[in-house]
Design a protein around this motif. Structure first.
Motif, PDB file in Angstrom:
ATOM      1  N   ASN A  56     -19.982  72.165  46.735  1.00 40.37           N
ATOM      2  CA  ASN A  56     -21.409  72.031  47.046  1.00 40.37           C
ATOM      3  C   ASN A  56     -22.287  72.977  46.231  1.00 40.37           C
ATOM      4  OD1 ASN A  56     -21.011  70.014  49.031  1.00 40.37           O
ATOM      5  ND2 ASN A  56     -20.386  71.597  50.480  1.00 40.37           N
ATOM      6  N   GLN A  57     -22.088  72.986  44.919  1.00 37.02           N
ATOM      7  CA  GLN A  57     -22.862  73.871  44.054  1.00 37.02           C
ATOM      8  C   GLN A  57     -23.703  73.076  43.063  1.00 37.02           C
ATOM      9  OE1 GLN A  57     -19.900  76.525  42.269  1.00 37.02           O
ATOM     10  NE2 GLN A  57     -20.591  78.160  43.624  1.00 37.02           N
ATOM     11  N   ILE A  58     -24.732  73.726  42.575  1.00 41.13           N
ATOM     12  CA  ILE A  58     -25.542  73.187  41.492  1.00 41.13           C
ATOM     13  C   ILE A  58     -25.891  74.358  40.564  1.00 41.13           C
ATOM     14  CG2 ILE A  58     -27.682  73.411  42.841  1.00 41.13           C
ATOM     15  CD1 ILE A  58     -28.710  70.904  41.368  1.00 41.13           C
ATOM     16  N   GLY A  59     -25.706  74.162  39.271  1.00 35.34           N
ATOM     17  CA  GLY A  59     -25.944  75.243  38.314  1.00 35.34           C
ATOM     18  C   GLY A  59     -26.691  74.734  37.092  1.00 35.34           C
ATOM     19  N   ALA A  60     -27.380  75.621  36.432  1.00 32.54           N
ATOM     20  CA  ALA A  60     -28.103  75.266  35.206  1.00 32.54           C
ATOM     21  C   ALA A  60     -28.320  76.518  34.368  1.00 32.54           C
ATOM     22  CB  ALA A  60     -29.454  74.626  35.529  1.00 32.54           C
ATOM     23  N   ILE A  61     -28.221  76.339  33.071  1.00 30.81           N
ATOM     24  CA  ILE A  61     -28.533  77.421  32.136  1.00 30.81           C
ATOM     25  C   ILE A  61     -29.229  76.805  30.934  1.00 30.81           C
ATOM     26  CG2 ILE A  61     -26.339  77.376  30.867  1.00 30.81           C
ATOM     27  CD1 ILE A  61     -26.530  80.518  30.979  1.00 30.81           C
ATOM     28  N   TRP A  62     -30.251  77.502  30.388  1.00 34.36           N
ATOM     29  CA  TRP A  62     -31.118  76.926  29.357  1.00 34.36           C
ATOM     30  C   TRP A  62     -31.255  77.851  28.162  1.00 34.36           C
ATOM     31  CZ3 TRP A  62     -31.729  72.052  30.255  1.00 34.36           C
ATOM     32  CH2 TRP A  62     -31.807  71.580  31.569  1.00 34.36           C
ATOM     33  N   SER A  63     -31.438  77.262  27.021  1.00 31.62           N
ATOM     34  CA  SER A  63     -31.664  78.045  25.805  1.00 31.62           C
ATOM     35  C   SER A  63     -32.960  78.827  25.938  1.00 31.62           C
ATOM     36  CB  SER A  63     -31.726  77.122  24.584  1.00 31.62           C
ATOM     37  OG  SER A  63     -32.821  76.218  24.672  1.00 31.62           O
ATOM     38  N   ASN A  64     -32.937  80.051  25.456  1.00 29.63           N
ATOM     39  CA  ASN A  64     -34.106  80.926  25.528  1.00 29.63           C
ATOM     40  C   ASN A  64     -34.949  80.718  24.270  1.00 29.63           C
ATOM     41  OD1 ASN A  64     -35.974  82.952  25.852  1.00 29.63           O
ATOM     42  ND2 ASN A  64     -34.469  84.553  26.289  1.00 29.63           N
ATOM     43  N   THR A  65     -35.946  79.867  24.366  1.00 28.52           N
ATOM     44  CA  THR A  65     -36.745  79.530  23.183  1.00 28.52           C
ATOM     45  C   THR A  65     -37.495  80.734  22.629  1.00 28.52           C
ATOM     46  OG1 THR A  65     -38.565  78.805  24.617  1.00 28.52           O
ATOM     47  CG2 THR A  65     -37.005  77.121  23.878  1.00 28.52           C
ATOM     48  N   SER A  66     -37.817  81.702  23.487  1.00 32.30           N
ATOM     49  CA  SER A  66     -38.519  82.896  23.016  1.00 32.30           C
ATOM     50  C   SER A  66     -37.629  83.793  22.178  1.00 32.30           C
ATOM     51  CB  SER A  66     -39.090  83.690  24.193  1.00 32.30           C
ATOM     52  OG  SER A  66     -38.043  84.230  24.988  1.00 32.30           O
ATOM     53  N   GLN A  67     -36.297  83.573  22.266  1.00 28.26           N
ATOM     54  CA  GLN A  67     -35.329  84.315  21.456  1.00 28.26           C
ATOM     55  C   GLN A  67     -34.737  83.417  20.361  1.00 28.26           C
ATOM     56  OE1 GLN A  67     -34.553  87.663  21.721  1.00 28.26           O
ATOM     57  NE2 GLN A  67     -36.255  87.746  23.180  1.00 28.26           N
ATOM     58  N   SER A  68     -35.534  82.454  19.929  1.00 29.24           N
ATOM     59  CA  SER A  68     -35.175  81.567  18.810  1.00 29.24           C
ATOM     60  C   SER A  68     -33.960  80.697  19.097  1.00 29.24           C
ATOM     61  CB  SER A  68     -34.926  82.375  17.523  1.00 29.24           C
ATOM     62  OG  SER A  68     -36.071  83.102  17.151  1.00 29.24           O
ATOM     63  N   ASN A  69     -33.732  80.375  20.373  1.00 21.92           N
ATOM     64  CA  ASN A  69     -32.651  79.462  20.729  1.00 21.92           C
ATOM     65  C   ASN A  69     -33.275  78.150  21.180  1.00 21.92           C
ATOM     66  OD1 ASN A  69     -30.293  78.218  21.401  1.00 21.92           O
ATOM     67  ND2 ASN A  69     -29.799  79.553  23.126  1.00 21.92           N
ATOM     68  N   PHE A  70     -33.248  77.152  20.296  1.00 18.22           N
ATOM     69  CA  PHE A  70     -33.857  75.853  20.585  1.00 18.22           C
ATOM     70  C   PHE A  70     -33.300  74.834  19.605  1.00 18.22           C
ATOM     71  CE2 PHE A  70     -36.689  78.510  18.001  1.00 18.22           C
ATOM     72  CZ  PHE A  70     -36.730  77.788  16.809  1.00 18.22           C
ATOM     73  N   LEU A  71     -33.595  73.573  19.844  1.00 15.43           N
ATOM     74  CA  LEU A  71     -33.270  72.517  18.901  1.00 15.43           C
ATOM     75  C   LEU A  71     -34.542  72.172  18.151  1.00 15.43           C
ATOM     76  CD1 LEU A  71     -31.012  70.463  17.997  1.00 15.43           C
ATOM     77  CD2 LEU A  71     -32.176  68.828  19.475  1.00 15.43           C
ATOM     78  N   ASP A  72     -34.563  72.466  16.858  1.00 13.90           N
ATOM     79  CA  ASP A  72     -35.732  72.194  16.014  1.00 13.90           C
ATOM     80  C   ASP A  72     -35.670  70.742  15.567  1.00 13.90           C
ATOM     81  OD1 ASP A  72     -37.747  72.042  14.133  1.00 13.90           O
ATOM     82  OD2 ASP A  72     -37.306  73.988  13.227  1.00 13.90           O
ATOM     83  N   VAL A  73     -36.562  69.907  16.096  1.00 12.83           N
ATOM     84  CA  VAL A  73     -36.505  68.474  15.802  1.00 12.83           C
ATOM     85  C   VAL A  73     -37.051  68.149  14.421  1.00 12.83           C
ATOM     86  CG1 VAL A  73     -36.663  67.889  18.245  1.00 12.83           C
ATOM     87  CG2 VAL A  73     -38.757  68.008  16.868  1.00 12.83           C
ATOM     88  N   SER A  74     -37.544  69.157  13.694  1.00 11.81           N
ATOM     89  CA  SER A  74     -38.073  68.916  12.350  1.00 11.81           C
ATOM     90  C   SER A  74     -37.003  69.057  11.286  1.00 11.81           C
ATOM     91  CB  SER A  74     -39.229  69.874  12.057  1.00 11.81           C
ATOM     92  OG  SER A  74     -38.767  71.213  11.950  1.00 11.81           O
ATOM     93  N   GLN A  75     -35.771  69.405  11.676  1.00 12.46           N
ATOM     94  CA  GLN A  75     -34.708  69.539  10.690  1.00 12.46           C
ATOM     95  C   GLN A  75     -33.356  69.189  11.312  1.00 12.46           C
ATOM     96  OE1 GLN A  75     -34.190  73.678   9.389  1.00 12.46           O
ATOM     97  NE2 GLN A  75     -35.435  74.304  11.127  1.00 12.46           N
ATOM     98  N   ASP A  76     -32.390  68.924  10.433  1.00  2.00           N
ATOM     99  CA  ASP A  76     -31.043  68.603  10.904  1.00  2.00           C
ATOM    100  C   ASP A  76     -30.435  69.810  11.612  1.00  2.00           C
ATOM    101  OD1 ASP A  76     -31.349  66.169   9.743  1.00  2.00           O
ATOM    102  OD2 ASP A  76     -30.058  66.561   8.023  1.00  2.00           O
ATOM    103  N   SER A  77     -29.682  69.541  12.652  1.00  6.86           N
ATOM    104  CA  SER A  77     -29.049  70.622  13.419  1.00  6.86           C
ATOM    105  C   SER A  77     -27.652  70.202  13.829  1.00  6.86           C
ATOM    106  CB  SER A  77     -29.863  70.963  14.668  1.00  6.86           C
ATOM    107  OG  SER A  77     -31.158  71.404  14.340  1.00  6.86           O
ATOM    108  N   SER A  78     -26.812  71.202  14.030  1.00  6.52           N
ATOM    109  CA  SER A  78     -25.457  70.970  14.523  1.00  6.52           C
ATOM    110  C   SER A  78     -25.074  72.116  15.436  1.00  6.52           C
ATOM    111  CB  SER A  78     -24.473  70.861  13.349  1.00  6.52           C
ATOM    112  OG  SER A  78     -23.148  70.700  13.825  1.00  6.52           O
ATOM    113  N   MET A  79     -24.417  71.802  16.534  1.00  8.64           N
ATOM    114  CA  MET A  79     -23.919  72.831  17.436  1.00  8.64           C
ATOM    115  C   MET A  79     -22.542  72.412  17.928  1.00  8.64           C
ATOM    116  SD  MET A  79     -26.233  72.176  20.857  1.00  8.64           S
ATOM    117  CE  MET A  79     -27.777  71.848  20.026  1.00  8.64           C
TER     118      MET A  79
END
Length: 810
Positions: A93-116
């Motif tokens: 009975n758990q729910i969890g979430a973790i998100w990239s910290n965009t203020s620390q330059s962790n994001f997906l830049d849709v203006s260029q190719d990316s791979s993770m």
């Protein structure tokens, strides 16, 4: 990563019930499986800094944290392994979430190719035993009057009967999510950023939502769920789901306000030609992966299939009246998978900005890092307007996960984060004897004796961080012999970095690269020089693994397969030749051997031409003579004038008048003696922020100063250094400081003029090697002394090294 108190959620059938919230650090429901996951976790990135942010969500009438996620260390007591493991769920009975910290330059830049890339762990079903089996009322009735021994036998039988069904009792799974959720972007889920989570009536919605899909919690009555289910999902999002629990209930009595039907069959109609008598739009078998927009639209028309819809409304009737529920239309579906097998599964996710296509490959790498051919792949062209980015080009990304009445250890280890370091590698082989490239030339054959270079091209595309402290680990096949190698960086191609023969151990070359790759130094070419070993039969050499790893990026690659062939002519050559010094080298050093045909045919020496070379310089060819026999003997004299102190490489091959060519024979002539030195072409000091007057800046670990003395016992030498100004490479501004030498007494000596660094007297007849930097430490050696504050930037200068035959005057 800051550690917060997280939550364990226990949701009852009544949606208004208050969820129970437990601490994030309560024991795992299956600690044995969690221990296995941590022990077997692959090397990953250090995510202890604010790389990610835990999701923040709670009940609408409370501020108590309900997020079960947490970052844990793989090796708390190993400072060399900073792998961070994201634990999403670990109990029921758990729910969890973790998100990239965009203020620390962790994001997906849709203006260029990316791979993770990342590793995913989904746990395993708990083991069913006589101690934890749940007895039904009927079981209890059957056990009435049984002796303890008979009751135990009865339970053991139940365990065997229910074991297969019990293996399906596992948590719900995880989802990889892209989102641009904003406050008030959805009337039923008005939360954005790190507060984004599936919600119903303002409360986080666990279970089959996986924390991202819509909440199918309003089921009572034939007109229930007229409000859009899509608006309870994370707004402005796209998800790849890893669903480990089938939710297929459609009977009215089973629809209980918890969401139980997303994986139910979507039926076309009756088909008597099918085994079960039905045709299906969707008939999911087992654990599965799919991808879609969680806030995509729902089709509310019963019995009307809509291929574009995310959710499809259905209705059923039972003793307690009508129940309305939703099935989910799974897109890019891969089902009948084994996710909860207590193993780590690798996934690579790529985004092509030109086509706005998101793709993934699952199980594309083995746990040892070698490539694995996989058919579990998917791709979808995204409607970028769905995210409502406007002028913003940064998508937040992360993971959500849930469990229900069954537990699951949902874990993630990251290998690469696209906005930090976006890089790749390419591996090829060059037959330096034939001049062919594998695989580009289409010729994958090499002969015994050929020179074979293993080439690893590392390309830094873009990123907010440098790819730093790269440990290159390259496996070589037993069919070749490694001699040496080098690394050529784009920003300093004239000064390659040396890879020594001593760095090859147990079939592997391991080398810590001295330079970082970055936007200003975006390419490194690693070349390992080898020679193909002699053998009597052809062989196919399988791909060999290479890994380039640091705390902020990891990439694996494999060399192409190649074939070793036996040439039509075979050649033997003298063994290695050693001289103590140049004075002992004769006017001519004789190299000899035999040439023969590999098929055993007789050979006519008059048809044979020999092609020698000394230290890479082609020498005059010569022809052989003698009687026809099974082999032809050759002798080649190497003049003393062609040799130098140290290692000399002599090569020779044979050709005949019919166009046949032999393998290349190689012999090393080693000459001791003399006084030689080797110093690093590029050295550096640790980075500083501005600095202050009198600050002493330590060296990096890229200083190597080696003196080789092959002279007589009692010979002496002195090493001196003179340092020049350090200049800012952009502004041409001189650094307000200087390089200095700190001696044994702690005295700081200026290096403005030649200054004695080290002296030595040879104590034996054997050749002596002294690595000067080994005698330096944190209080002795060359340092950078700052006189004042300085502008930020890279400063470069030069050191002149002077090696003198003799001791200094005192």
């Amino acid at each position: 990563m800051c550690l917060f108190k997280a939550g364990l959620i226990n949701v009852s059938a009544e949606n208004t019930a208050s969820p129970y919230v437990a601490p994030v650090d309560e024991p795992a429901a299956d600690q044995k499986d969690l221990d296995n996951a941590i022990a077997t976790a692959p090397k990953g990135l250090d995510i202890s800094d604010p790389t990610f942010l835990r999701g923040q969500f709670h009940k609408k009438d409370s501020t108590e944290d309900m997020n079960a996620s947490k970052v844990i260390r793989k090796s708390e007591n190993n400072p060399n392994d900073k792998t961070g493991i994201l634990r999403v769920t670990h109990n029921i009975n758990q729910i969890g979430a973790i998100w990239s910290n965009t203020s620390q330059s962790n994001f997906l830049d849709v203006s260029q190719d990316s791979s993770m890339s990342m590793w995913l762990y989904f746990g395993k079903p708990t083991e069913l035993t006589v101690d934890n089996i749940v007895l039904t009322d009927k079981d209890k009735q059957n056990m009435v009057g049984m002796s303890p021994e008979k009751q135990l036998e009865f339970k053991k039988k139940l365990v065997e009967e229910r074991k297969e069904e019990h293996e399906k009792e596992i948590g719900d799974g995880m989802a990889f999510v892209l989102q641009n959720a904003q406050p008030d972007s959805s009337p039923l889920n008005s939360f954005g950023g790190i507060e984004a989570i599936s919600r119903y009536d303002g409360n986080p919605a666990p279970g089959q939502t996986l924390g991202v899909w819509g909440a199918d919690f309003n089921n009572v009555g034939a007109t229930a769920q007229n409000a859009p289910i899509s608006q309870t999902a994370i707004p402005n999002s796209f998800a790849i789901e890893f669903d480990t629990f089938l939710n297929r209930l459609t009977r009215a009595d089973d629809i209980d306000g918890k969401g139980v039907s997303f994986d139910a069959d979507i039926v076309k109609g009756r088909n008597p030609n099918k085994p079960d008598g039905w045709d299906y739009y969707q008939n999911i078998t087992g654990q599965h992966i799919s991808m879609d927009y969680p806030d995509g639209y729902a089709n509310y028309t019963i019995d009307k299939y809509d291929s574009n819809a995310t959710y499809m409304r259905d209705i059923t009737n039972g003793p307690n009246g009508f129940k309305t529920f939703f099935k989910m239309n799974h897109k890019n579906l891969h089902d009948n998978l084994s996710l909860t097998d207590a193993n780590w599964h690798h996934m690579t996710v790529k985004f092509n900005h030109a086509t706005s296509t998101l793709s993934y490959a699952f199980n594309d790498k083995n746990i040892d890092g070698t490539a694995n051919s996989t058919s579990i792949v998917g791709s979808q062209q995204l409607d970028m307007s769905h995210f409502k980015l406007g002028d913003n080009k940064k998508l937040m990304w992360g993971f959500t996960g849930t469990t229900g009445r069954f537990t699951e250890n949902n874990l993630i280890v990251f290998e690469s984060i696209p906005s930090f370091v976006n890089a790749d590698s390419k591996v090829s082989l060059e037959d330096t004897t034939k001049g062919t490239i594998i695989p580009d030339s289409g010729d994958d054959k090499v002969n015994i004796g050929d020179g074979l270079d293993f080439i690893y091209d590392l390309n830094y595309k873009n990123g907010s961080k440098e790819w730093s402290q790269i440990l290159a680990s390259m496996t070589l096949p037993s069919e070749v012999t490694f001699t040496d190698g080098q690394i050529v960086y784009d920003n300093d191609p004239d000064h390659p970095e040396e890879i020594k023969a001593s760095e090859f151990n147990n079939g592997k070359v391991e080398h810590l690269m001295r330079k970082n790759l970055s936007n200003s130094n975006n390419h490194a070419k690693v070349v390992l020089h080898t020679t193909v070993n002699n053998r009597t039969s052809p062989v196919t050499v399988s791909p060999q693994h290479a890994r380039f790893v640091s705390d902020n990026f990891i990439v694996d690659d494999d060399t192409p397969e190649f074939n070793i062939t036996i040439p039509s002519m075979l050649l033997t050559i003298s063994d290695k030749i050693d001289y103590q010094g140049m004075e002992s080298v004769p006017d001519n050093t004789q190299i000899s051997g035999d040439v023969k045909y590999s098929n055993g045919s007789y050979i006519d020496p008059s048809t044979i031409t020999m092609h020698p070379g000394v230290n890479g310089v082609t020498q005059d060819t010569f022809n052989l003579s003698g009687s026809t026999s099974q082999s032809a003997h050759y002798i080649f004299n190497v003049p003393k004038s062609k040799l130098h102190v140290g290692s000399n490489t002599v090569t020779i091959k044979a050709t005949d008048t019919s166009g046949n060519t032999s393998s290349v024979g190689t012999v090393i002539i080693s000459i001791g003696g003399g006084l030689q030195y080797k110093v690093s072409d590029n050295v550096s000091f640790q980075s500083v922020n501005v600095g202050y007057a009198g600050q002493i800046v330590p060296r990096q670990n890229d200083w190597h100063i080696q003196i080789i003395d092959g002279r007589d016992i009692g010979s002496s030498w002195t090493l001196q250094a003179q340092a020049h100004d350090l200049i800012n490479v952009v502004t041409a501004q001189k650094l307000d400081g200087e390089m200095v030498y700190k001696n044994d007494a702690g005295k700081i000596l200026s290096l403005i003029s030649p200054t004695d660094i080290y002296s030595n007297t040879k104590q034996s007849e054997a050749e002596q090697t002294v690595n000067v930097e080994n005698y330096w430490n944190s209080k002795k050696g060359i340092f950078l002394k700052l006189n004042n504050k300085n502008s930020s930037g890279n400063y470069v200068g030069k050191i002149d090294w002077v090696l003198t035959d003799g001791l200094p005057n005192k």
